[in-house]
Scaffold this motif. Structure first.
Motif, PDB file in Angstrom:
ATOM      1  N   LEU A 334     -72.127  57.050 -60.319  1.00  0.00           N
ATOM      2  CA  LEU A 334     -70.937  56.737 -61.104  1.00  0.00           C
ATOM      3  C   LEU A 334     -70.997  55.280 -61.549  1.00  0.00           C
ATOM      4  N   LEU A 335     -70.898  55.048 -62.851  1.00  0.00           N
ATOM      5  CA  LEU A 335     -70.882  53.699 -63.419  1.00  0.00           C
ATOM      6  C   LEU A 335     -69.478  53.402 -63.926  1.00  0.00           C
ATOM      7  N   LEU A 336     -68.878  52.312 -63.445  1.00  0.00           N
ATOM      8  CA  LEU A 336     -67.563  51.876 -63.901  1.00  0.00           C
ATOM      9  C   LEU A 336     -67.704  50.564 -64.655  1.00  0.00           C
ATOM     10  N   VAL A 337     -67.265  50.547 -65.908  1.00  0.00           N
ATOM     11  CA  VAL A 337     -67.331  49.357 -66.761  1.00  0.00           C
ATOM     12  C   VAL A 337     -65.907  48.931 -67.093  1.00  0.00           C
ATOM     13  N   ASN A 338     -65.544  47.691 -66.742  1.00  0.00           N
ATOM     14  CA  ASN A 338     -64.168  47.241 -66.911  1.00  0.00           C
ATOM     15  C   ASN A 338     -64.102  45.777 -67.313  1.00  0.00           C
ATOM     16  N   GLY A 339     -62.957  45.404 -67.888  1.00  0.00           N
ATOM     17  CA  GLY A 339     -62.701  44.014 -68.256  1.00  0.00           C
ATOM     18  C   GLY A 339     -61.600  43.419 -67.404  1.00  0.00           C
ATOM     19  N   TYR A 340     -61.783  42.198 -66.963  1.00  0.00           N
ATOM     20  CA  TYR A 340     -60.779  41.538 -66.121  1.00  0.00           C
ATOM     21  C   TYR A 340     -59.481  41.253 -66.875  1.00  0.00           C
ATOM     22  N   ASP A 341     -59.550  41.213 -68.208  1.00  0.00           N
ATOM     23  CA  ASP A 341     -58.339  40.917 -68.988  1.00  0.00           C
ATOM     24  C   ASP A 341     -57.758  42.180 -69.617  1.00  0.00           C
ATOM     25  N   ASP A 342     -58.042  43.326 -69.022  1.00  0.00           N
ATOM     26  CA  ASP A 342     -57.474  44.593 -69.492  1.00  0.00           C
ATOM     27  C   ASP A 342     -55.967  44.549 -69.267  1.00  0.00           C
ATOM     28  N   GLN A 343     -55.192  44.560 -70.361  1.00  0.00           N
ATOM     29  CA  GLN A 343     -53.733  44.511 -70.257  1.00  0.00           C
ATOM     30  C   GLN A 343     -53.096  45.879 -70.366  1.00  0.00           C
ATOM     31  N   ASN A 344     -53.914  46.914 -70.614  1.00  0.00           N
ATOM     32  CA  ASN A 344     -53.376  48.263 -70.734  1.00  0.00           C
ATOM     33  C   ASN A 344     -53.399  49.004 -69.405  1.00  0.00           C
ATOM     34  N   CYS A 345     -54.471  48.853 -68.651  1.00  0.00           N
ATOM     35  CA  CYS A 345     -54.615  49.552 -67.376  1.00  0.00           C
ATOM     36  C   CYS A 345     -55.224  48.614 -66.337  1.00  0.00           C
ATOM     37  N   LEU A 366     -73.498  55.498 -54.456  1.00  0.00           N
ATOM     38  CA  LEU A 366     -73.494  56.163 -55.757  1.00  0.00           C
ATOM     39  C   LEU A 366     -72.768  55.345 -56.822  1.00  0.00           C
ATOM     40  N   LEU A 367     -72.081  54.290 -56.419  1.00  0.00           N
ATOM     41  CA  LEU A 367     -71.205  53.551 -57.325  1.00  0.00           C
ATOM     42  C   LEU A 367     -71.841  52.265 -57.833  1.00  0.00           C
ATOM     43  N   THR A 368     -71.746  52.063 -59.140  1.00  0.00           N
ATOM     44  CA  THR A 368     -72.135  50.800 -59.778  1.00  0.00           C
ATOM     45  C   THR A 368     -70.945  50.275 -60.561  1.00  0.00           C
ATOM     46  N   ARG A 369     -70.560  49.028 -60.280  1.00  0.00           N
ATOM     47  CA  ARG A 369     -69.443  48.415 -61.002  1.00  0.00           C
ATOM     48  C   ARG A 369     -69.953  47.281 -61.877  1.00  0.00           C
ATOM     49  N   VAL A 370     -69.510  47.277 -63.137  1.00  0.00           N
ATOM     50  CA  VAL A 370     -69.819  46.194 -64.068  1.00  0.00           C
ATOM     51  C   VAL A 370     -68.494  45.685 -64.612  1.00  0.00           C
ATOM     52  N   GLN A 371     -68.202  44.426 -64.353  1.00  0.00           N
ATOM     53  CA  GLN A 371     -66.902  43.875 -64.718  1.00  0.00           C
ATOM     54  C   GLN A 371     -67.085  42.552 -65.459  1.00  0.00           C
TER      55      GLN A 371
END
Length: 440
Positions: A334-345, A366-371
């Motif tokens: 599972l790859l999770l791609v996220n932004g620290y300045d996400d104002q929606n969620c 199984l987890l990879t996080r990219v932030q």
């Protein structure tokens, strides 16, 4: 209208006129180009400008201020922009810093609808350092370029079977190919541009239509709908059955998490989620989600421009274990791609909670996080315009402007880096160790 027609260029008058070159003039949207201006007088201030009219008839522009070197040359890849919509040495600044021209509609967004036609961008060079009034000036030189989501030879196939609707993109070549089920976010409808780009990189990609089905008026979808879509992709003769991944953004990412944790029939090899969260979606319907959010409407915040921020609603739901997916059931990478300045969620907070759940069940490997610091919610393919806030329409046709967050430069850097990592993730899990037998 040009006001400078027939005007001599004084210090820029010389034996050969300025020449603007953009190479390649035709390319995929995630490919870089090289922009060079030649035959300028040394030390001349000029403005490089890009202009695009979207399919919604809105105009988008970007521009940078440059000074020619001792040879009379400006190279965007090598020289500094001293001002404009971007600064510094930015190879693709004339694309990623695009914004609606002054006077455009409030909350306007850019999205390619017809992937069978290119994004046309007019590149021009102007004398001096301009910040406005480009239409009233005569450019020294201009070039029209094409940016494509669809590579030559990619097949586009309409899918409408077993109650499922969408578009399947097949890469050029004999196949079969690894497959990707691609789901966009809560805006619903059929969004093809990312799937066509995935197919251009060698994946049979199925852009799934859900939540709004055009003439059918259907607004809801059950888990079985997404399961059926997965199996339609798996059973296609141009797809390797055991090489299927799932890719979602925003609500599409949350649907993807439902599939990998709750479905008994969907067994993907990997799952990539951009700006998603692990909250259970009521009935898998936009109506159910709107009702859930309405129950917590007091948690909606607005900024000084009255743009809505929904992240506090999801944060509150995350405090209730019964509202969260059991991410410990995850059995694929599972790859999770996220932004620290996400104002929606609260996607970064969700990713941390997912990590803790998977760690407790021995699944964290199984987890990879990219932030990304400074990145917002809508992390799109490279060089796409950054959307800080855009108009959003719910299934009840209520309009609002949602704040997505992010700052343009770091958000654009995140888009470029994330796309490379997503492609590498899919390539590694779907293409590696494919034997001739697996392709039969």
């Amino acid at each position: 209208m040009c006001k400078q027609k027939g005007l001599r260029l004084s210090s820029m008058t010389q034996s050969a006129p300025p020449v603007l070159s953009v190479l390649p003039t035709r390319a995929l949207v995630d490919e870089k180009f090289k922009v060079v201006v030649e035959n300028l007088p040394p030390g001349s201030p000029v403005t490089l400008h890009s202009l695009h009219q979207s399919e919604d008839k809105d105009y988008w522009e970007a521009f940078g201020h440059y000074i020619s070197d001792h040879r009379g040359v400006v190279s965007v890849a090598d020289d500094l922009s001293f001002g404009g919509t971007y600064t510094g040495t930015e190879v693709m600044g004339l694309l990623w810093s695009m914004r609606p021209v002054p006077g455009s509609r409030v909350g306007v967004s850019w999205r390619k609808k017809n992937v069978c036609t290119p994004m046309l961008v007019n590149m021009s060079v102007y004398r001096g350092h301009l910040a406005e009034g480009f239409r009233d000036q005569c450019p020294l030189a201009s070039v029209l370029i094409e940016r494509w989501y669809l590579a030559p030879g990619v097949q586009r196939i309409d899918i409408s079977e077993k109650g499922v609707r969408g578009t399947l993109f097949i890469p050029p070549g004999p196949g079969p190919f690894p497959g990707v089920l691609d789901m966009w976010g809560g805006g619903g409808g059929l969004v093809e541009y990312r799937s066509s780009l995935l197919a251009s990189h060698g994946f049979a990609s199925f852009a799934l239509e859900y939540f709004t089905f055009g003439d059918t008026g259907k607004a809801d979808a059950e888990l079985s709908y997404f399961e059926a879509a997965f199996h339609i992709l798996k059973d296609h003769p141009q797809v390797i059955p055991g090489r299927i991944g799932i890719f979602g953004i925003c609500m599409g990412a949350s649907v993807a998490m439902h599939m990998v944790t709750e479905s008994a029939t969907v067994k993907p090899l990997c799952c990539a989620c951009v700006s998603g969260y692990h909250i259970i979606l009521p009935g898998f319907s936009m109506r159910g989600i709107n009702e859930l959010f309405a129950e917590h409407s007091k948690l909606i915040r607005v900024d000084e421009n009255h743009h809505q921020m929904w992240r506090d609603i999801v944060l509150a739901l995350m405090k209730d274990p019964s509202k969260k997916l059991n991410m410990g059931n995850t059995s694929c990478p599972l790859l999770l791609v996220n932004g620290y300045d996400d104002q929606n969620c609260p996607t970064v907070e969700s990713a941390e909670d997912i990590y803790q759940i998977m760690k407790a069940t021995g699944k964290d490997h199984l987890l990879t996080r990219v932030q990304y610091p400074g990145a917002g919610h809508l992390i799109e393919p490279p060089f796409s315009p950054h959307h800080m806030a855009t108009t959003f329409i719910t299934d009840s046709e209520n309009k609002m402007i949602l704040l997505w967050g992010g700052q343009t430069k770091p958000h654009s850097d995140a888009q470029e880096d994330a796309w490379k990592k997503i492609l590498a993730f899919l390539q590694h899990h779907l293409y590696s160790n494919i034997t001739p037998k697996a392709r039969i």
